[in-house]
Design a protein around this motif. Sequence first.
Motif, short mmCIF file in Angstrom:
data_model
loop_
_atom_site.label_atom_id
_atom_site.label_comp_id
_atom_site.label_asym_id
_atom_site.label_seq_id
_atom_site.Cartn_x
_atom_site.Cartn_y
_atom_site.Cartn_z
N ALA A 182 7.51 2.58 0.80
CA ALA A 182 7.41 1.12 1.33
C ALA A 182 7.54 1.09 2.66
O ALA A 182 7.26 0.59 3.49
N LEU A 183 8.82 1.71 2.83
CA LEU A 183 9.07 1.79 4.42
C LEU A 183 7.94 2.49 5.34
O LEU A 183 7.37 2.23 6.11
N GLY A 184 7.66 3.75 4.75
CA GLY A 184 6.42 4.41 5.44
C GLY A 184 5.08 3.81 5.55
O GLY A 184 4.26 3.95 6.66
N GLY A 185 4.90 2.85 4.73
CA GLY A 185 3.40 1.91 4.43
C GLY A 185 3.79 0.93 5.87
O GLY A 185 2.68 0.85 6.46
N ILE A 186 5.09 0.56 5.91
CA ILE A 186 5.24 -0.57 7.21
C ILE A 186 5.03 0.24 8.49
O ILE A 186 4.29 0.07 9.31
N ILE A 187 5.77 1.40 8.48
CA ILE A 187 5.88 2.34 9.58
C ILE A 187 4.18 2.93 9.81
O ILE A 187 3.86 2.81 11.18
N SER A 188 3.43 3.10 8.94
CA SER A 188 1.95 3.37 9.10
C SER A 188 1.27 2.48 9.94
O SER A 188 0.31 2.54 10.68
N ILE A 242 -2.78 5.41 2.74
CA ILE A 242 -3.14 6.71 3.02
C ILE A 242 -1.85 7.41 3.55
O ILE A 242 -1.67 8.75 3.28
N GLY A 243 -1.35 6.69 4.32
CA GLY A 243 0.07 7.26 5.15
C GLY A 243 1.05 7.76 4.07
O GLY A 243 1.49 8.70 4.00
N ALA A 244 1.26 7.01 3.07
CA ALA A 244 2.17 7.18 2.08
C ALA A 244 2.00 8.06 1.11
O ALA A 244 2.66 8.88 0.74
N MET A 261 1.28 6.69 -6.91
CA MET A 261 0.33 7.61 -7.35
C MET A 261 0.40 8.94 -7.35
O MET A 261 -0.11 9.94 -7.99
N VAL A 262 1.05 9.54 -6.08
CA VAL A 262 1.22 10.70 -5.88
C VAL A 262 2.12 11.39 -6.53
O VAL A 262 2.11 12.52 -6.96
N THR A 263 3.47 10.69 -6.73
CA THR A 263 4.59 11.18 -7.07
C THR A 263 5.42 10.54 -8.35
O THR A 263 5.95 11.40 -8.91
N ARG A 264 4.92 9.49 -8.60
CA ARG A 264 5.76 8.73 -9.69
C ARG A 264 7.28 8.69 -9.46
O ARG A 264 7.96 8.60 -10.49
N GLY A 288 0.96 -1.15 0.03
CA GLY A 288 0.10 0.01 0.01
C GLY A 288 0.94 1.16 -0.07
O GLY A 288 0.46 2.06 -0.58
N GLY A 289 1.90 1.07 0.70
CA GLY A 289 2.94 2.68 0.82
C GLY A 289 3.26 2.62 -0.48
O GLY A 289 3.54 3.94 -1.04
#
Lengths: 459, 459, 459
Positions: free
Chosen positions: A312-318, A337-339, A300-303, A293-294
Amino acid sequence: METDISTLAEAVAQLQASAAATNTIFAETYYFLSIPLMVLIHAGFLAYEMGASRSKNALASGIKNILAFAMIVPFFYFIGWWIYWAFPTGLSGSEGAMGISGIGYATEVAAPWSAFMGPNLDDKSSGVFFGAFVLFAATTASILSGALIERIRLTGFVVLAIVLGAFVWILAAAWGWHADGWLVTQWGYHDFGAAGVVHMIAGFFTLGVLLNLGPRVGKFNPDGSANQIAGHSMPMTLIGLMLIIAGFWGFLMACVIVPGEAWSWSTTMGATIYGTPMTLSGMTFNTIMGFAGGIIGAWMVTRDPFWMMSGALGGIISCAAGLDVWYPPMAFAIGFIGASAMPFVASFLERRGIDDAVGAFAVHGFLGMWGLLAVGIAAQGYPALAGEDVVTTSFLGQLVGAVTMGLLGFVPGYVVSLILKVTGQLRVPPEVEILGLDAVKVPSRAYPEGINASVSPAE
Amino acid sequence: METDISTLAEAVAQLQASAAATNTIFAETYYFLSIPLMVLIHAGFLAYEMGASRSKNALASGIKNILAFAMIVPFFYFIGWWIYWAFPTGLSGSEGAMGISGIGYATEVAAPWSAFMGPNLDDKSSGVFFGAFVLFAATTASILSGALIERIRLTGFVVLAIVLGAFVWILAAAWGWHADGWLVTQWGYHDFGAAGVVHMIAGFFTLGVLLNLGPRVGKFNPDGSANQIAGHSMPMTLIGLMLIIAGFWGFLMACVIVPGEAWSWSTTMGATIYGTPMTLSGMTFNTIMGFAGGIIGAWMVTRDPFWMMSGALGGIISCAAGLDVWYPPMAFAIGFIGASAMPFVASFLERRGIDDAVGAFAVHGFLGMWGLLAVGIAAQGYPALAGEDVVTTSFLGQLVGAVTMGLLGFVPGYVVSLILKVTGQLRVPPEVEILGLDAVKVPSRAYPEGINASVSPAE
Amino acid sequence: METDISTLAEAVAQLQASAAATNTIFAETYYFLSIPLMVLIHAGFLAYEMGASRSKNALASGIKNILAFAMIVPFFYFIGWWIYWAFPTGLSGSEGAMGISGIGYATEVAAPWSAFMGPNLDDKSSGVFFGAFVLFAATTASILSGALIERIRLTGFVVLAIVLGAFVWILAAAWGWHADGWLVTQWGYHDFGAAGVVHMIAGFFTLGVLLNLGPRVGKFNPDGSANQIAGHSMPMTLIGLMLIIAGFWGFLMACVIVPGEAWSWSTTMGATIYGTPMTLSGMTFNTIMGFAGGIIGAWMVTRDPFWMMSGALGGIISCAAGLDVWYPPMAFAIGFIGASAMPFVASFLERRGIDDAVGAFAVHGFLGMWGLLAVGIAAQGYPALAGEDVVTTSFLGQLVGAVTMGLLGFVPGYVVSLILKVTGQLRVPPEVEILGLDAVKVPSRAYPEGINASVSPAE
C-alpha cells in the motif's frame, strides 16, 4: 448602492486586505494540518516497529524511534533548515536564478537568529513550512529505524538519524526539491512527492548502514540460508501501517504550494514545489489508485498481510514522483508493478546476507528509484519549472537524479556507520542481543504479566 | 488611492480571480482532508476486526479488510463513479431536472477516458470528490467485512465487497443522495449523512449474505442456544472503534457541499448534497450529542464496552439522516433510543440462528433505518431540494426510501452470496475453520511467540 | 472591461459577499477539523489507560474513559457552555468590558433554548466552537481518569468527571481564558494554550481526588516503600501517547481565533482567545521544539519510554501558556527543564503515599503550573488584551493565576471526592480490587484466550 468612486475604491482596498488575509490564514492552516497527519505517520511507525520486533526488543525499538524524532528537531532547527536554503545550486552556496537560495539568502531566512525563525507577526509561513519539513526529516529517520531493529546501539542510531534527518536528506531536497536545485534547473529532475529526496535517500542510506551493521544473531544459518525472524505482533504492525497510510496524505499535501498572495508561485493555481501547476484533485486520483495497485500487486505475489500493507505504501511511493501527472490507471499499474517487484528485491538482499528487518530498502529505496525512473520512462517532456523556455523532464534527467540520490544516500550511510562500527558505537554486544535489548537497556517492561486468558466476566 | 475607474475595474477583476482561487483551493482542500480522516476509519476497522476475531483468524480478517479496500478502488474508478452520475432518475439513465445526471452526462464526466478522470488543470474538484466517494465505498465493504469473519472464503468476500462497494451502494446513492435522484425528487427523501445509502444498504446487504453464509462452527448448540464467540483482543477492538469515531467526522464533512464559485449550490451558504442549506455548526452539535446519547444508551442496557463503542457509532448513525436539522437534545434522544434498541436487535438475529459476528446489522442496518424514519417522524415538511415549490420531507417519503434501501441492499447480498454458495466460493471448509484460517491461508503468524511475561528490566 | 460605476459597485458588493462566505466557511471548517483531531486524543487516552492497567482491570479502565466522555457532553450542553459566558467577571455574573459576558449575555447565546444552540442558518460558529470546547472538557476528564484506575468506582468517577468537565474547568476558562475574564483584565494572566485552565485544573483536581481515594492495594509496603504496579501493555500505552500528540495539534489549533468577517478579533490577523495577535507559524515552531525538548529531557533523566512519551506531552504543556511568544530555542529549554523535573515530582508524590497511576499530576498539574510561571519569568510585559492601554503580563499576574487555578482545581476535587468517599461511592471494595474490576463489573473479557503462540502458517 455605492456610487462615489472614492468610496468604492476604499471598499476595494478593504476587500483586498481581507481577501488576502483569508488566503494567508488558509495557506497557513493548510501546512499546519499536514503536521498532525504526519505525526500519525510516527504513531504508525511506532506501532509498526514495536510489532515487528520480538517482544524482548519491543521497547528498545520504540525508544529508538521516539528519541530519533526528538533529536532531529533541534538539529534541523539550527542547521538543517539553513542547509536547504544555502545549497540548491551545489556546495558552493551561490545564489540561484529564482533568488531564493545561496548562503546569503539562507542566513537571512533560516539562521537561528533570523526573524523568520520564531513568532513574527509579519511572517505567516516560515513556521508551518519548517514544521512540515521537520516531519519529513523525522520520516526519513523512521524509514531507517525499522531496518536496524534488535541489534543497533541507541547512541549509534541517534547519530545516524541526525545525519540522515538533519543533513543528508535536506541536502538532497536542496538539490532536487527546490526551484533553484541544480538537479532541477540543469537536468529537469521531477520528483513531486519526494520519491527520491525522501524515500530513495532514506532507503539507500539504510542499505549503507546495513552493510556495516550486519545481520541479527540467528538470521542466517552456517550454510548461508536465512531464517525468518518474525515480530511479536503482526496485528500491531498492520494497524501501524494503516496509520502511516492515513498520515501519508499529510506528507503529500505538504508537497503542494497552494495559490496565494504573498509567497506562492501563482495567485490562482496550485503548484509543485518547482512552481509547475497541479491540482489536489489529480494527485488524489493517483494516490488512491497507486495505493490500490500496490496492495493488489503485493497480494498476488505473497498473500502476506505484511507485504500487502507495505505494498500500500510502496504503491504510493512508486507513483510519488509523478503524482501530479499520471493518468490514474497508469498510477495503478505503476503501483502494481512496483509492489509486485518489492518482495523479490527484499529476497535478493536477504540472499546476499543483508538483514533488513522490515524491507525498508525494498519499499523506500527501490520503489523510490522506480518512481523516479517511471517519470523518466512515461512522463517525458513536462516543463520542470515555471516560466517559459524551461528545461523539461527526461529519462536521462531522472536517471541522473536517481544516481545522485542513490549515492547521496548510500555514501554517508556507509561512511558514518563504518566510523561508528570502528569506534564500537554501532552495535550492542551479542550477549545483550541474545538476552534482548529490553532486559538490559530499558527500565520498564513491555508485557510484565504476559497476556493470559482473562478471568471470567461478571455476567 | 485609486481614483481612475478603469484602474479600479482592473483591481476588481484581479480580486475576483484571486478570491475565486482562494475559494477553490479551500474547497479542494476540504474534500481532500476528508480522505485521510476516512483512512482512519479503515485503520479503525482493521483493528476492530482483527481484535474481534479469535487469534487463529486474526490475520485472515485483516487480509480480507485490506484487500477489499484495494479491490474496490479500480472498480469504482472504472464503473462505480459512472453509475452514480448515470442512474439518478432510475435505471433508464435519462437526464434529470438539474442536468447533472443521465448516461450522457455520466459518460462525459465519469467515463474512465473523460478529461475529468485524471489530472486536469481546469478541474479542481472531480478527484477529491471521487476520492471521498471511494472512501465511502470502502466503508460499506468494511461494514460487511466484520460480520462475516472467521469463515468466509477470501474470493467470495472480495466479490461481495466489489458488488457492494462499486455497484450497489453507489446506485443507492444515485437514487437517494443526488439532487436528481428519484427518491429525492419524487418522495422528498432526506438522508443528509448517508444513514440509508451507506449504512442501511451495507447492513441489509450483510443480512442477505449472512443467511447464505451460515453461522460459525460452534456458534450454536444443538438445542439452538447460542454461544458467545469472543474476539481475542477487546482492547484492540475498542481502540479501533474510537479511531472509527475520529474518522467519522471526515465521512460527515464529505457529506457537505461547501459554498463556492464554480460548482457549489450557493456562493454564500453551505449545503447538503441536495442543495438545501445547512451549517457545519449545526451538524457538529448533533453529531456530538448523538454520539453521547448512543454511548449512554448502550451502557445503560449492556454495561459492555463493546456495545458502548458500537453505540457511539450507532448514535451518530441514528442521527445521520437529519444531522442538518435536529435540535441537539433531540439528537441525543434519537441516539440514545437507537443505541438502547441495538443490542436487542442483535439478540433477535442471534435467536433466529444468524451469526453476525460484530452486530453489523444492528449497528448499521437497523440504526440506519431508524435514522431515516426518525426524520420522517420528527422532521417533516423540510424542503428536500433547493429552489421554490419543491417536494418536502414526509414520513411516507422516508418510509419509501427505507424500504427501497432495505431491498436494494438485501436482494443483491442474498443473490450474489447464494451464487457464491452454490459455486463453492462462499465459505471455507469446516476443517479449515476449526483449525483457523491463519494456519491454512496466511503465510505469516499473528503472534509467533505468544505474549509472555517480559524479562526483568534493566533497573 | 467594466467601465460603468454602478456595474462596478455591483461587482464589488457580490465580491464582498462571496469573500465573506469563503472566510466564514474556512473558519467554520477550521474549528470543525480540530474536533476529529481531539477525538484522536481520546483514542490515545483509551489505549494509554488500558495499556497502563493490569489486564484484570483493562476493560474497566476503558469503560470509565468512554463513559466520562459521553456523560460530559449533555451536561456541557445544558450548563457548562452557559457558565463559560456567564461568569468571566466573577461569580456575580455581571457584564464585562468587551460585552461578551454576564448572565444576560450567557442566557442569550448559550441557554439550551437559545437559537445559537442548534442548527441555525445565520450562525456558522457556535456549534463548532461548542464542539471544540466539549472536547477540551472531555480531555480534562481523561487527564483525571488515568490517575484513578484500578480502584475507583464507576459511579464516583462519572460524578467527578462531570464536575470537572462541565463545571470546574469551564469556570476556570471563564476567568482566565476569556477576554472579559477577571484574571485577564485585572492581572494580565496569559495562558494561550490552556496550560492553566485545562492542565493545571485537571492535575490539581486529580490530586484532590487522590488524597481521598488512596493508593491501590499492594502499591505501598508496610514500611512505606512503594512498589511499581506496571500496566499490562507498555506498547499500547506508548502508541496511545503518540496518538495524543497527534491530536494535541487539534487542541492547540482550537486555541486560536482565525481572522475573519463576523466574529473574529481582526479581519487580517490571527489572535489568541484574548484578542492579542499571533500566528500559527510561531506556535508551530514552539510546539515542535517543546515536544523535542520534553522527550530529550525525560530520556536523559529516566531512559524510560513511558516517561519519554509523557515528556513529549509535558514539553508541549510546559510551553503551552506562551506558545505564541517564545523564541523556539527557549521553548526547547522550557520543555526540557519541565520534562526533566516531571519524574521527580512523580516520585515526590509517591514518597508521600500518593498513588497517581500514570503521573497525571506531574505531567499536567505541575507542568501546567510551570508553563504559567515560565511566562511570568521570561515573557513579561506583553499586552494581555487587544486595544490600547491594556494590562500586561507579569510574574505576579501569572502567580495569581497559578494559585487560582491550583485552588480552583484542588478544592472541588477534594471536596466532591470526600463526599463520595463518605457516601461509599468512591472506591470499589478491596476484594473486587484484588480479583480485578473486569471480572466483577464487566460482562466481557479483555483477552478471552490470552495470547498464545500462533499456529504455524500456511507456507
